[in-house]
Write a protein that holds these residues in place. Structure first.
Motif, PDB file in Angstrom:
ATOM      1  N   UNK A  38       0.749  -1.092  -0.013  1.00  0.00           N
ATOM      2  CA  UNK A  38      -0.056  -0.115  -0.086  1.00  0.00           C
ATOM      3  C   UNK A  38       0.770   1.259  -0.022  1.00  0.00           C
ATOM      4  N   UNK A  39       1.837   1.281   0.815  1.00  0.00           N
ATOM      5  CA  UNK A  39       2.878   2.412   0.807  1.00  0.00           C
ATOM      6  C   UNK A  39       3.421   2.669  -0.710  1.00  0.00           C
ATOM      7  N   UNK A  40       3.977   1.577  -1.262  1.00  0.00           N
ATOM      8  CA  UNK A  40       4.331   1.653  -2.896  1.00  0.00           C
ATOM      9  C   UNK A  40       3.438   2.323  -3.489  1.00  0.00           C
ATOM     10  N   UNK A  41       2.159   2.036  -3.506  1.00  0.00           N
ATOM     11  CA  UNK A  41       1.118   2.814  -4.345  1.00  0.00           C
ATOM     12  C   UNK A  41       0.905   4.014  -3.809  1.00  0.00           C
ATOM     13  N   UNK A  42       0.837   4.308  -2.736  1.00  0.00           N
ATOM     14  CA  UNK A  42       0.811   5.844  -2.093  1.00  0.00           C
ATOM     15  C   UNK A  42       1.876   6.803  -2.453  1.00  0.00           C
ATOM     16  N   UNK A  43       3.056   6.139  -2.635  1.00  0.00           N
ATOM     17  CA  UNK A  43       4.202   6.975  -2.716  1.00  0.00           C
ATOM     18  C   UNK A  43       4.093   7.792  -4.081  1.00  0.00           C
ATOM     19  N   UNK A  44       3.395   7.127  -4.997  1.00  0.00           N
ATOM     20  CA  UNK A  44       3.500   7.647  -6.484  1.00  0.00           C
ATOM     21  C   UNK A  44       2.187   8.843  -6.480  1.00  0.00           C
ATOM     22  N   UNK A  45       1.778   9.183  -5.441  1.00  0.00           N
ATOM     23  CA  UNK A  45       0.619  10.240  -5.443  1.00  0.00           C
ATOM     24  C   UNK A  45      -0.554  10.030  -6.595  1.00  0.00           C
ATOM     25  N   UNK A  46      -0.984   8.708  -6.532  1.00  0.00           N
ATOM     26  CA  UNK A  46      -2.013   8.491  -7.558  1.00  0.00           C
ATOM     27  C   UNK A  46      -3.150   9.453  -7.376  1.00  0.00           C
ATOM     28  N   UNK A  47      -3.964   9.561  -8.672  1.00  0.00           N
ATOM     29  CA  UNK A  47      -5.157  10.135  -8.442  1.00  0.00           C
ATOM     30  C   UNK A  47      -6.396   9.266  -7.978  1.00  0.00           C
ATOM     31  N   UNK A  48      -6.083   7.832  -8.131  1.00  0.00           N
ATOM     32  CA  UNK A  48      -7.069   6.809  -7.875  1.00  0.00           C
ATOM     33  C   UNK A  48      -6.197   5.865  -7.110  1.00  0.00           C
ATOM     34  N   UNK A  49      -6.759   5.317  -6.174  1.00  0.00           N
ATOM     35  CA  UNK A  49      -6.207   4.077  -5.183  1.00  0.00           C
ATOM     36  C   UNK A  49      -7.108   3.032  -5.352  1.00  0.00           C
ATOM     37  N   UNK A  50      -6.730   1.905  -6.210  1.00  0.00           N
ATOM     38  CA  UNK A  50      -7.688   0.780  -6.305  1.00  0.00           C
ATOM     39  C   UNK A  50      -6.772  -0.430  -5.483  1.00  0.00           C
ATOM     40  N   UNK A  51      -7.813  -0.907  -4.816  1.00  0.00           N
ATOM     41  CA  UNK A  51      -7.525  -2.027  -3.601  1.00  0.00           C
ATOM     42  C   UNK A  51      -8.479  -3.215  -3.763  1.00  0.00           C
ATOM     43  N   UNK A  78      -7.367  14.797   2.618  1.00  0.00           N
ATOM     44  CA  UNK A  78      -6.426  15.899   2.636  1.00  0.00           C
ATOM     45  C   UNK A  78      -5.882  16.061   1.128  1.00  0.00           C
ATOM     46  N   UNK A  79      -6.105  14.803   0.322  1.00  0.00           N
ATOM     47  CA  UNK A  79      -5.666  15.131  -1.120  1.00  0.00           C
ATOM     48  C   UNK A  79      -6.553  14.499  -2.333  1.00  0.00           C
ATOM     49  N   UNK A  80      -7.746  14.837  -1.658  1.00  0.00           N
ATOM     50  CA  UNK A  80      -8.959  14.368  -2.587  1.00  0.00           C
ATOM     51  C   UNK A  80      -8.680  13.131  -3.338  1.00  0.00           C
ATOM     52  N   UNK A  81      -8.080  12.062  -3.068  1.00  0.00           N
ATOM     53  CA  UNK A  81      -7.960  10.960  -3.680  1.00  0.00           C
ATOM     54  C   UNK A  81      -9.160  10.153  -3.820  1.00  0.00           C
ATOM     55  N   UNK A  82      -9.056   9.578  -5.069  1.00  0.00           N
ATOM     56  CA  UNK A  82     -10.312   8.775  -5.202  1.00  0.00           C
ATOM     57  C   UNK A  82      -9.916   7.062  -4.850  1.00  0.00           C
ATOM     58  N   UNK A  83     -10.720   6.454  -3.873  1.00  0.00           N
ATOM     59  CA  UNK A  83     -10.326   5.241  -3.813  1.00  0.00           C
ATOM     60  C   UNK A  83     -11.488   4.310  -4.083  1.00  0.00           C
ATOM     61  N   UNK A  84     -11.240   3.236  -4.747  1.00  0.00           N
ATOM     62  CA  UNK A  84     -12.013   1.994  -5.070  1.00  0.00           C
ATOM     63  C   UNK A  84     -11.471   0.841  -4.803  1.00  0.00           C
ATOM     64  N   UNK A  85     -12.524   0.137  -3.788  1.00  0.00           N
ATOM     65  CA  UNK A  85     -12.072  -1.120  -3.117  1.00  0.00           C
ATOM     66  C   UNK A  85     -12.744  -2.044  -3.469  1.00  0.00           C
ATOM     67  N   UNK A  86     -12.082  -3.390  -3.761  1.00  0.00           N
ATOM     68  CA  UNK A  86     -12.989  -4.476  -4.132  1.00  0.00           C
ATOM     69  C   UNK A  86     -12.758  -5.250  -2.753  1.00  0.00           C
ATOM     70  N   UNK A  87     -14.020  -5.822  -2.226  1.00  0.00           N
ATOM     71  CA  UNK A  87     -13.783  -6.083  -0.691  1.00  0.00           C
ATOM     72  C   UNK A  87     -15.005  -6.919  -0.588  1.00  0.00           C
ATOM     73  N   UNK A  88     -14.655  -7.888   0.542  1.00  0.00           N
ATOM     74  CA  UNK A  88     -15.761  -8.694   1.356  1.00  0.00           C
ATOM     75  C   UNK A  88     -15.643  -8.048   2.645  1.00  0.00           C
ATOM     76  N   UNK A  89     -14.605  -7.278   3.008  1.00  0.00           N
ATOM     77  CA  UNK A  89     -14.666  -6.930   4.524  1.00  0.00           C
ATOM     78  C   UNK A  89     -15.716  -5.828   4.716  1.00  0.00           C
ATOM     79  N   UNK A  90     -16.322  -6.148   5.949  1.00  0.00           N
ATOM     80  CA  UNK A  90     -17.558  -5.097   6.287  1.00  0.00           C
ATOM     81  C   UNK A  90     -17.082  -3.950   6.915  1.00  0.00           C
TER      82      UNK A  90
END
Length: 270
Positions: free
Chosen positions: A152-165, A190-202
């Protein structure tokens, strides 16, 4: 309303074109900048396939995808991938560096960033996921949860517009999962990043602004988490909602609507 940062229009996908079985069938939805959307559904509903299509790892047979104003195609795929930070379920498939900090820095090195800027981004990302003290460790020697934090840190370090989990929290213990959910909420604000999570976690579902429900490759519902948990019987709700329903079964005078953990605690303390 502003233009969506992700537009999915009538996307259909089959792994085997010789069959008539669609993994995804005419899937359409929009996601807006700064929004946290969780894509949920039972196993086999098409969630992970959709995630791979969004980043161009799979190609839909029909439909169109637009990411941050760019239509997804062979010509735009690399530019689009620079806008998206991706974290998959198994972090071992994403490690390249011999130390944690080298691994987080790898993508930044490919961008030819100045050393001081790169170091600052690595430091910020590692602190955000609670792995700063492990920066000199070999990633292969970490626990499953620690590995996922580094991914997750490796993905965030790139300052993405979108974070896909894509089921990115599955290997984390409950305390680590909660800490990261809080950190991601703060990052989104803080950064108005868009997060898209594919998940089963409640808990991940509850953290989202909106849920999109897939069933047999189709979008069957979309709405606030509290709306979805009240209407989608196949989705097991979080503990607070299960408790509310149980109390109603026992004849207690609890509210008729979905309750978050904080709302349930306040109600119990009355």
């Amino acid at each position: 309303m502003s233009t969506p940062i992700i537009q999915v229009e009538n996307v259909t996908f089959q792994y085997d074109k010789r069959t008539e079985t669609d993994i995804l069938s005419s899937v359409s939805f929009n996601i807006y900048k700064g929004e946290w959307v969780a894509i949920v559904g039972k196993n086999g509903s098409g969630k992970s396939t959709l995630a791979q299509i969004l980043v161009g790892l799979l190609t839909a047979q029909q439909g169109e995808i637009t990411i941050d104003g760019l239509k997804l195609s062979q010509q735009t795929i690399w530019e689009i991938r620079r806008k998206i930070g991706i974290v998959f379920q198994n972090p071992d498939n994403q490690f390249i560096g011999t130390t944690v900090q080298d691994d987080v820095a790898f993508g930044l090195e490919n961008l030819n960033l100045p050393y001081d800027e790169m170091r600052a981004k690595v430091d910020e990302a590692l602190k955000l996921v609670g792995m700063d003290d492990f920066r000199l460790h070999d990633p292969s020697q970490l626990s499953g949860g620690q590995k996922q934090r580094v991914a997750i840190a490796s993905a965030l370090a790139l300052d993405p517009n979108i974070l896909l989990l894509d089921e990115a929290f599955v290997m984390l213990d409950p305390a680590s999962r909660q800490d990261l959910l809080i950190a991601l909420k703060q990052l989104k604000q803080k950064k108005q990043i868009t997060i898209v999570s594919i998940t089963h976690d409640k808990n991940e579902m509850v953290a989202a602004d909106r849920l999109i429900v897939l069933n047999n490759g189709r979008v069957v519902n979309s709405g606030l988490p509290k709306e979805i948990f009240m209407t989608q019987a196949e989705l097991e709700p979080p503990f607070s909602e299960r408790l509310r329903r149980k109390l109603r079964e026992l004849g207690k005078n609890v509210p008729n609507e979905y309750m978050t953990e904080d709302e349930m605690v306040r109600w119990l303390c009355k």
